[in-house]
Scaffold this motif. Sequence first.
Motif, short mmCIF file in Angstrom:
data_model
loop_
_atom_site.label_atom_id
_atom_site.label_comp_id
_atom_site.label_asym_id
_atom_site.label_seq_id
_atom_site.Cartn_x
_atom_site.Cartn_y
_atom_site.Cartn_z
N ILE A 299 -7.83 18.10 -42.09
CA ILE A 299 -7.83 16.62 -41.14
C ILE A 299 -7.55 15.68 -42.22
CG2 ILE A 299 -9.47 15.09 -40.15
CD1 ILE A 299 -10.78 17.73 -39.01
N GLU A 300 -8.23 15.50 -43.45
CA GLU A 300 -7.95 14.60 -44.44
C GLU A 300 -6.49 14.55 -44.76
OE1 GLU A 300 -8.74 11.18 -46.51
OE2 GLU A 300 -10.31 12.22 -45.18
N GLU B 171 -1.15 11.84 -44.74
CA GLU B 171 0.13 11.90 -44.04
C GLU B 171 0.51 10.82 -43.24
OE1 GLU B 171 0.95 15.73 -42.99
OE2 GLU B 171 0.72 16.65 -45.05
N GLU B 172 -0.46 10.62 -42.26
CA GLU B 172 -0.19 9.54 -41.23
C GLU B 172 -0.19 8.34 -41.74
OE1 GLU B 172 0.06 9.49 -37.51
OE2 GLU B 172 0.82 11.56 -38.09
N ALA B 173 -1.15 8.11 -42.74
CA ALA B 173 -0.99 6.72 -43.19
C ALA B 173 0.00 6.36 -44.07
CB ALA B 173 -2.39 6.57 -44.29
N ASN C 196 3.10 3.53 -43.46
CA ASN C 196 3.24 2.74 -44.42
C ASN C 196 4.67 2.46 -44.44
OD1 ASN C 196 0.41 1.83 -44.82
ND2 ASN C 196 0.36 3.30 -46.75
N ARG C 197 5.49 3.76 -44.42
CA ARG C 197 6.85 3.68 -44.41
C ARG C 197 7.34 3.03 -43.26
NH1 ARG C 197 5.98 9.23 -46.30
NH2 ARG C 197 6.48 9.99 -44.08
N LEU C 198 6.78 3.35 -42.25
CA LEU C 198 7.29 2.52 -40.91
C LEU C 198 7.12 0.91 -41.23
CD1 LEU C 198 6.14 4.64 -37.95
CD2 LEU C 198 8.60 4.28 -38.72
#
Length: 150
Positions: A119-120, A125-127, A131-133
């Motif tokens: 989960i972490e 990865e989502e963060a 950030n890239r977006l």
Amino acid sequence: MTPKFSLQPVLDYRETRVEILEIELGRLMQSRQRGQTFLEALQSSRMRLLEEMGKRQIGEVDLFLLSRLRSNLQVVNQRIAEQEARLAELARQIAEKQQEIILAKQDAEALHKLKEQEIERYRKEEAQRENRLQDDLYISRAYRRSNGVG
């Protein structure tokens, strides 16, 4: 939404196993308690028989009654020994079951840690994706401003 933990069925199985082992331990402990109560009753019975034998040996002695009391005392002593053996076996089973529970909980805990790590990792990865977006959005806006589009 976090992805489904791939080992969730295994984790569920291990958690269920812990619960089953704890129920079995509870039953063993109840059996031990009942056995201990029965042993105490037998010991009380032995004390009553010994007192009765002591009383019957004063004054006029009834050999038949004393023989019967002695026989009863032997039976009670034998049952006490059997009950103590049962209680010792229950104590062994309880210790064994407690060890099984410890191992089962450790297995489940290891999977819990893996799940938390997964989960972490997903959150990181989502963060990073966000950030890239965000960076792409800022670059796009900056590009439009510099070219006079926006």
